[in-house]
Scaffold this motif. Structure first.
Motif, mmCIF file in Angstrom:
data_model
loop_
_atom_site.group_PDB
_atom_site.id
_atom_site.type_symbol
_atom_site.label_atom_id
_atom_site.label_comp_id
_atom_site.label_asym_id
_atom_site.label_seq_id
_atom_site.Cartn_x
_atom_site.Cartn_y
_atom_site.Cartn_z
ATOM 1 N N THR A 79 -2.041 -0.759 -10.449
ATOM 2 C CA THR A 79 -2.123 0.140 -9.302
ATOM 3 C C THR A 79 -2.568 1.492 -9.839
ATOM 4 N N ARG A 80 -2.875 2.432 -8.919
ATOM 5 C CA ARG A 80 -3.216 3.769 -9.438
ATOM 6 C C ARG A 80 -2.047 4.722 -9.283
ATOM 7 N N SER A 81 -0.926 4.245 -8.725
ATOM 8 C CA SER A 81 0.171 5.142 -8.379
ATOM 9 C C SER A 81 1.457 4.815 -9.144
ATOM 10 N N PRO A 82 2.030 5.775 -9.883
ATOM 11 C CA PRO A 82 3.296 5.515 -10.577
ATOM 12 C C PRO A 82 4.407 5.131 -9.609
ATOM 13 N N GLY A 83 4.417 5.737 -8.416
ATOM 14 C CA GLY A 83 5.447 5.404 -7.425
ATOM 15 C C GLY A 83 5.342 3.963 -6.971
ATOM 16 N N ALA A 126 -2.434 -4.684 -7.245
ATOM 17 C CA ALA A 126 -1.166 -5.341 -6.915
ATOM 18 C C ALA A 126 -0.439 -4.715 -5.738
ATOM 19 N N ALA A 127 -0.743 -3.466 -5.402
ATOM 20 C CA ALA A 127 0.008 -2.794 -4.331
ATOM 21 C C ALA A 127 -0.634 -2.949 -2.959
ATOM 22 N N GLY A 165 -11.156 -10.515 -4.586
ATOM 23 C CA GLY A 165 -11.667 -9.365 -3.830
ATOM 24 C C GLY A 165 -12.494 -8.432 -4.672
ATOM 25 N N ALA A 166 -12.900 -7.334 -4.034
ATOM 26 C CA ALA A 166 -13.846 -6.401 -4.657
ATOM 27 C C ALA A 166 -13.530 -4.972 -4.226
ATOM 28 N N LEU A 167 -12.245 -4.592 -4.320
ATOM 29 C CA LEU A 167 -11.838 -3.260 -3.853
ATOM 30 C C LEU A 167 -12.641 -2.143 -4.514
ATOM 31 N N HIS A 187 -8.067 3.472 1.749
ATOM 32 C CA HIS A 187 -8.746 3.709 0.466
ATOM 33 C C HIS A 187 -8.188 4.934 -0.252
ATOM 34 N N GLN A 188 -7.478 5.782 0.497
ATOM 35 C CA GLN A 188 -6.797 6.887 -0.180
ATOM 36 C C GLN A 188 -5.529 6.389 -0.878
ATOM 37 N N GLY A 189 -5.196 5.129 -0.652
ATOM 38 C CA GLY A 189 -4.032 4.530 -1.309
ATOM 39 C C GLY A 189 -2.714 5.087 -0.809
ATOM 40 N N ARG A 190 -2.661 5.511 0.457
ATOM 41 C CA ARG A 190 -1.448 6.165 0.960
ATOM 42 C C ARG A 190 -0.299 5.197 1.202
#
Ligand SMILES: NC(=O)c1ccc[n+]([C@@H]2O[C@H](COP(=O)([O-])OP(=O)(O)OC[C@H]3O[C@@H](n4cnc5c(N)ncnc54)[C@H](OP(=O)(O)O)[C@@H]3O)[C@@H](O)[C@H]2O)c1
Length: 340
Positions: free
Chosen positions: A181-185, A157-158, A248-250, A328-331
């Motif tokens: 998402t993988r990030s709480p923020g 979603a992010a 997609g296929a992230l 891909h680091q999700g920054r």
């Protein structure tokens, strides 16, 4: 504005076996071509950084709609720029026009005049036209045919697609919208800024349980940007008759152990049959008209303030080689663009 004889562009030096790193994409100088008949020279201002590039530069890119990139070629993708010269006999797109096209990752691009889209002068947010979230719009309106009041799950979603998909689902009548998402923020921002009702942070225990907790009656519509374990878990939390739009296929694109063109997932097909769940993949080419319809509605929603386009801008083409790694680091949150 007249064009110089040399411009900078981002090249692919080799097709990486694992995840790409900045050294795979040096910035190099190249002659600025002159536009021929029916062509335009565009000075690019911004271009999109997108996960699909991992696939296009991989050794598994054959069979996709866009031809794979070969070493020595400049990268490409959605770009926003200004026409600075027109080829002989080319009418309709004068110098000074702001356009979008598909030859990003370079300062100057020669494009066919019929391959650009003119950006209206009063457009509320031209950068939003770089977004590829038309795929989520198409999946919501053509594949899953979202109905008013339904519960929607958006995986990834992010990202650029997901950060618009949840808002669009709401505008199309969804009753409850959940994201991952993988990030709480990022989860907090998805709830606070983009109207997600709940967000599940992956890595915080069994995903299927968390998805069910976020929507105890299950999901009617799933917009899957990720595949892999997230698709597995999403199907465990699906309601009878759920429709899944595979966008997609992230999980495959950002897995260092995979080559970028596959995203395996384990699916309980018994459950799919039992609940009469449908799964369909989204391809632009199969849905002519969606892109134009999306641009019109996106522009309207931006103008009325019903939708926002979250994006991060990296300054300077020198930031481009590391941009895919940052993705891909999700920054970043939302769409990622490089400003030249
Ligand atoms: N079918 C079509 O026509 C079409 C059109 C456009 C895009 N797509 C596809 O749709 C997908 C989403 O595109 P996008 O533009 O939204 O992506 P994106 O913005 O390029 O993706 C960036 C996000 O991916 C997430 N991410 C990184 N590694 C991940 C992993 N291993 N698993 C799950 N998420 C991970 C990160 O968020 P977190 O911090 O939350 O992990 C990051 O913010 C891509 O696969 C893209 O190729 C398809």
């Amino acid at each position: 504005m007249s064009a110089p004889s040399l411009g900078r562009e981002v090249h692919l030096v080799s097709n990486p076996a694992g995840l790409p790193a900045p050294e795979h994409f040096p910035v190099a100088e190249a002659p600025v071509p002159r536009p021929g008949a029916g062509q335009l020279l565009v000075c690019n201002r911004k271009f999109l950084v997108f996960a699909g590039l991992r696939t296009l530069i991989s050794r598994e890119a054959d069979g996709f709609q866009v031809p794979p990139l070969k070493p020595g070629e400049p990268l490409f993708g959605p770009a926003l720029g200004e026409v600075v010269a027109v080829g002989p006999g080319t009418a309709g797109v004068p110098v000074g026009t702001l356009v979008t096209h598909l030859l990003g990752w370079r300062e100057y691009a020669v494009v066919d005049a019929d391959a650009v889209r003119v950006v209206p002068e009063d457009h509320p947010d031209p950068v939003a036209l770089l977004s590829t979230a038309s795929a989520a719009y198409g999946a919501l309106t053509r594949l899953t045919r979202l109905r008013a009041g339904e519960t929607v799950l958006v995986t990834g979603a992010a990202g650029g697609v997901g950060s618009l998909a949840g808002q669009v689902a709401r505008l199309l009548g969804a009753g409850r919208v959940v994201g991952t998402t993988r990030s709480p923020g990022k989860a907090e921002r998805l709830r606070r800024e983009l109207g997600y009702d709940a967000v599940v942070v992956r890595g915080d225990g069994p995903l299927a349980d968390a998805l069910t907790e976020a929507a105890p009656d299950g999901y009617d519509v799933i917009i899957d940007n990720v595949g892999g374990e997230q698709l597995t878990a999403a199907l465990e939390a699906a309601r009878p008759g759920a429709r899944v739009g595979l966008v997609g296929a992230l999980s495959g694109q950002f897995d260092p152990t995979l080559a970028g063109g596959t995203a395996p997932a384990s699916i309980d097909t018994f459950r799919v049959v039992k609940l009469a769940v449908t799964l369909a993949g989204y391809q632009d080419a199969e849905h002519p008209g969606v892109e134009e319809e999306w641009r019109e509605r996106l522009t309207h929603w931006l103008r009325t303030g019903e939708l926002v386009h979250p994006h991060v801008t990296l300054p300077g083409i020198d930031r481009a080689p590391g941009a895919l790694q940052e993705l891909h680091q999700g920054r970043h949150f939302g769409t990622l663009v490089v400003e030249i």
